[in-house]
Write an enzyme that holds these catalytic residues in place. Structure first.
Site, PDB file in Angstrom:
ATOM      1  CG  ASP A 187      -1.908   1.056   1.281  1.00 17.53           C
ATOM      2  OD1 ASP A 187      -2.781   1.033   0.403  1.00 17.53           O
ATOM      3  OD2 ASP A 187      -1.856   1.934   2.170  1.00 17.53           O
ATOM      4  CD  GLU A 241      15.853 -15.005   4.447  1.00 17.84           C
ATOM      5  OE1 GLU A 241      15.224 -15.634   5.331  1.00 17.84           O
ATOM      6  OE2 GLU A 241      16.385 -13.909   4.640  1.00 17.84           O
TER       7      GLU A 241
HETATM    8  C1  GLC Z   1      -4.102   3.084  -0.794  1.00 16.76           C
HETATM    9  C2  GLC Z   1      -5.319   2.221  -0.738  1.00 16.76           C
HETATM   10  C3  GLC Z   1      -6.459   3.068  -0.313  1.00 16.76           C
HETATM   11  C4  GLC Z   1      -6.173   3.607   1.069  1.00 16.76           C
HETATM   12  C5  GLC Z   1      -4.863   4.373   1.088  1.00 16.76           C
HETATM   13  C6  GLC Z   1      -4.379   4.630   2.479  1.00 16.76           C
HETATM   14  O1  GLC Z   1      -4.186   4.024  -1.772  1.00 16.76           O
HETATM   15  O2  GLC Z   1      -5.520   1.579  -1.972  1.00 16.76           O
HETATM   16  O3  GLC Z   1      -7.666   2.373  -0.350  1.00 16.76           O
HETATM   17  O4  GLC Z   1      -7.189   4.452   1.476  1.00 16.76           O
HETATM   18  O5  GLC Z   1      -3.844   3.645   0.449  1.00 16.76           O
HETATM   19  O6  GLC Z   1      -3.913   3.458   3.070  1.00 16.76           O
END
Ligand code: GLC
Length: 514
Positions: A187, A241
Site C-alpha cells: 500500500d 529466502e
Molecule cells: C491506498 C489504498 C487506499 C487507502 C490508502 C491509504 O491508496 O488503496 O484504499 O485508502 O492507500 O492506506
C-alpha cells in the site's frame, strides 16, 4: 474484502465468505487473489488503518479462517496475495499509544513523524502538507506537538528513517510468509519516506482532489523518495529466502513509466501497478503511448509489465468510459486489449460483472475522503457484489443482511446468477477471455509489435513461439467501423459480432490468430 461475500450476515464481507466463493473464482480462471487488509483495525479507512498487523479483525474472522481460506485457495491452484500497509498504522496501534504516553523526544515517539509546530506557541502545523483525503496532514496532540498523517488523522505516518520501523515490517512480512502467503500488495509503495526537513509543497491547492490525482503528483516531497528502494531491496531478499516464487507488487502512483521502472529493478519488487493504463483516456493513441512507454521502462530492468483498469480507489471503468452500453462496451474492449498484452492483468471484484459506479446516497457514504470534505469518495466502486436473486442483499450475505453500503436495484440484472445464464453477458465474456488467455499463454512470445491500422485504432501483434500461431489484437477507439476482414475469423470479441462486411464496430475489440 468487505464487499465480496458475507458469510455471517453482519453486512461486511469476510474470510469464510471468500472461502465459500473460491470455486467461483477458480471457474473464472484467475491465478491469484489479492485481499485488501483484514487485520485488526478500527476500520476508519476500511482496513487501511491497521492496529495489529498480525491479527485478523473479528469482523473478517480469525487467523484459522485465514489459514483455511488460504489452504482452500491453494488446493484450487489460486495464489494468495495480501495487502501490507507500511506507510502508516492506525492510531489504535500500540506503538502510537506508546508514542502519545511516552511524550516528546522519546524513542516511542520517534517511530512516527512528530514535530513542533510553527508560529507563536507552535500553533501552526509544521508545514503546509495536505491529507490525500482532504484537510490538513497534521494533527496536534495534547502536549502541543503535531504528528503527520498523509491520510486520515487516525492513520499516523511511520518514520521510516527509524530503523526499528524497517525491522518491524520485515518481521511482519515473515509472519505472513511463514503462514504460506504467496505475495504482498504494498500500500502507498511510493510513500513511506519524506524529504529531508519536510519542506513545504509549492503550488498546493487547498482541495484534496481524487486519490489517483493526488497520489500521482510526483513533485510532492513525500512521494517517490530515493531511500524507498533500500527497503525494497531488503524485502526482495526476505522473499527470496522462501520457496515458491514469492512476490510483491507496489501501489506506486508515480508520474511516469520510467519512475515506475525503478521499483521493479532486478533486486527490488517483482511488479508495480501500471496505473498509466487505467489513467489513459479513451484514445487509441493514448493506449499506444502507454504501451510504448511501459515496455520502454520495464524492458531494460527485465521486469514484466502489469495492466489494470480498475481498483477499490477509482471510478468503475464502465462509468469512466461514459456509462450505459457505451461505457460497458468500452470497458470490455479495453479489458480484451489488456488481456492480450504480455505481463500480468489485475481485475477488481465486480469488474467481471460490468458493475457501474454506484451513486451512493450521501447519508450512506463511509469513505473518509467524503467525511473529510475531500470529495465524493470511493464508496461508489465498493458496493457489495450481487451474486443472486432479485433484491438486496443479492446473495452477498444470508437473507436479511444489510450490506455495509446499499446496493442499487439495478444490480438485479447484473448478478452472477443472472449473467451465468446468459452467453452474451459480461461474466461469460470474462470467463471466455480468461480461458483463452490461459490457453494462449505458453504459445505466445513476450515481445510486442505495434501495427498501424490507421487513426483511432490500436492494434498489436504477439508472435507465436517456435513458429506457432501468434495473436493480433485490434481495439477500435474511433467513431466509425473498422474493416478487419484481412485478419480472418476472430478468436475472441469484446462485444457485438463482426458484421458480414468484416467490420469491427466502434468501442469494440477483437483477437485474431496471426
Ligand atoms: C491506498 C489504498 C487506499 C487507502 C490508502 C491509504 O491508496 O488503496 O484504499 O485508502 O492507500 O492506506
Amino acid at each position: 474484502m468487505r464487499s465480496f461475500s458475507d458469510a455471517d450476515g453482519d453486512g461486511v464481507g469476510d474470510l469464510l465468505g471468500i472461502t465459500a466463493r473460491l470455486p467461483y473464482l477458480a471457474d473464472l480462471g484467475i491465478d491469484a487473489v489479492w485481499l485488501t487488509p483484514f487485520y485488526l483495525s478500527p476500520q476508519v479507512d476500511h482496513g487501511y488503518d491497521v492496529a495489529d498487523y498480525r491479527q485478523v479483525d473479528p469482523l473478517f474472522g480469525t487467523l484459522e479462517d485465514f489459514d483455511a481460506m488460504s489452504a482452500a485457495a491453494h488446493d484450487l491452484g489460486i495464489k494468495v496475495i495480501i495487502d501490507i500497509v507500511p506507510n502508516h498504522s492506525s492510531s489504535a496501534h500500540e506503538w502510537f499509544d506508546a508514542a502519545l504516553t511516552a511524550g516528546r523526544g522519546s524513542p516511542e515517539r520517534a517511530r512516527y513523524v512528530f514535530r513542533d509546530g510553527r508560529g507563536e506557541g507552535g500553533d501552526e502545523p509544521p508545514n503546509n502538507w495536505r491529507s490525500v483525503f482532504g484537510g490538513a496532514a497534521w494533527t496536534r496532540v495534547e502536549d502541543g506537538q503535531w504528528y503527520l498523517h498523509l491520510f486520515e488523522e487516525s492513520q499516523p505516518d511511520f518514520d521510516w528513517d527509524n530503523l526499528e520501523v524497517g525491522d518491524e515490517f520485515e518481521s511482519i512480512l515473515r509472519f505472513w510468509l511463514d503462514r504460506g502467503v504467496d505475495g504482498f500488495r504494498i500500500d502507498v509503495a511510493h510513500g513511506m519516506f519524506k524529504a529531508e526537513g519536510l519542506p513545504d509543497v509549492g503550488g498546493l491547492d487547498a482541495g484534496g482532489g481524487t486519490l489517483d490525482v493526488v497520489m500521482a503528483d510526483w513533485n510532492r516531497p513525500y512521494w517517490d523518495q530515493p531511500r524507498l528502494h533500500e527497503v525494497y531491496r531488503r524485502w526482495h531478499e526476505v522473499l527470496a529466502e522462501y520457496d515458491g516464487d514469492k512476490m510483491a507488487i507496489g501501489e506506486a502512483w508515480v508520474g511516469s513509466a520510467a519512475a515506475m521502472a525503478r521499483y521493479v529493478r532486478a533486486d527490488e519488487l517483482q511488479q508495480v501497478f501500471n496505473f498509466h493504463w487505467l489513467d489513459a483516456p479513451w484514445s487509441a493513441q493514448a493506449f499506444a503511448d502507454v504501451i510504448g512507454e511501459t515496455f520502454a521502462a520495464v524492458g531494460p530492468v527485465g521486469a514484466s509489465p502489469t495492466w489494470v483498469l480498475s481498483n477499490h480507489d477509482v471510478t468503475r471503468p464502465v462509468t469512466r468510459y461514459g456509462g450505459g452500453e457505451l461505457g460497458l462496451g468500452r470497458s470490455r474492449a479495453a479489458m480484451l486489449a489488456m488481456l492480450a498484452l504480455p505481463g500480468s492483468a489485475y481485475i477488481y471484484a465486480g469488474e467481471e460483472l460490468g458493475l457501474p459506479q454506484v451513486d451512493v446516497p450521501a447519508d450512506a457514504r463511509q469513505d473518509p475522503t467524503w467525511l473529510r470534505g475531500g470529495g465524493v469518495g470511493r464508496d461508489g466502486c465498493r458496493v457489495p457484489m450481487p451474486w443472486s436473486g432479485h433484491l438486496p442483499p443479492f446473495g452477498f450475505g444470508p437473507d436479511g443482511t444489510h450490506p455495509w453500503l446499499p446496493q442499487p436495484e439495478g444490480f438485479a440484472s447484473l448478478t452472477v446468477e443472472a449473467q451465468s445464464a446468459d452467453p452474451a453477458s459480461t461474466l461469460a465474456f470474462f470467463r471466455a477471455a480468461l480461458t483463452r488467455r490461459r490457453e494462449l499463454l505458453s504459445t505466445l512470445s513476450q515481445d510486442l509489435e505495434m501495427l498501424d491500422r490507421g487513426p483511432g485504432v490500436l492494434a498489436f501483434r504477439r508472435r507465436g513461439v517456435a513458429d506457432g500461431a501468434g495473436l493480433a489484437c485490434v481495439l477500435n477507439c474511433g467513431e466509425t467501423d473498422h474493416r478487419v476482414s484481412d485478419l480472418g475469423a476472430p478468436l475472441m470479441l469484446s462485444g457485438p459480432p463482426i458484421d458480414a462486411a468484416g467490420k469491427l464496430r466502434p468501442s469494440a475489440a477483437a483477437w485474431f490468430g496471426a
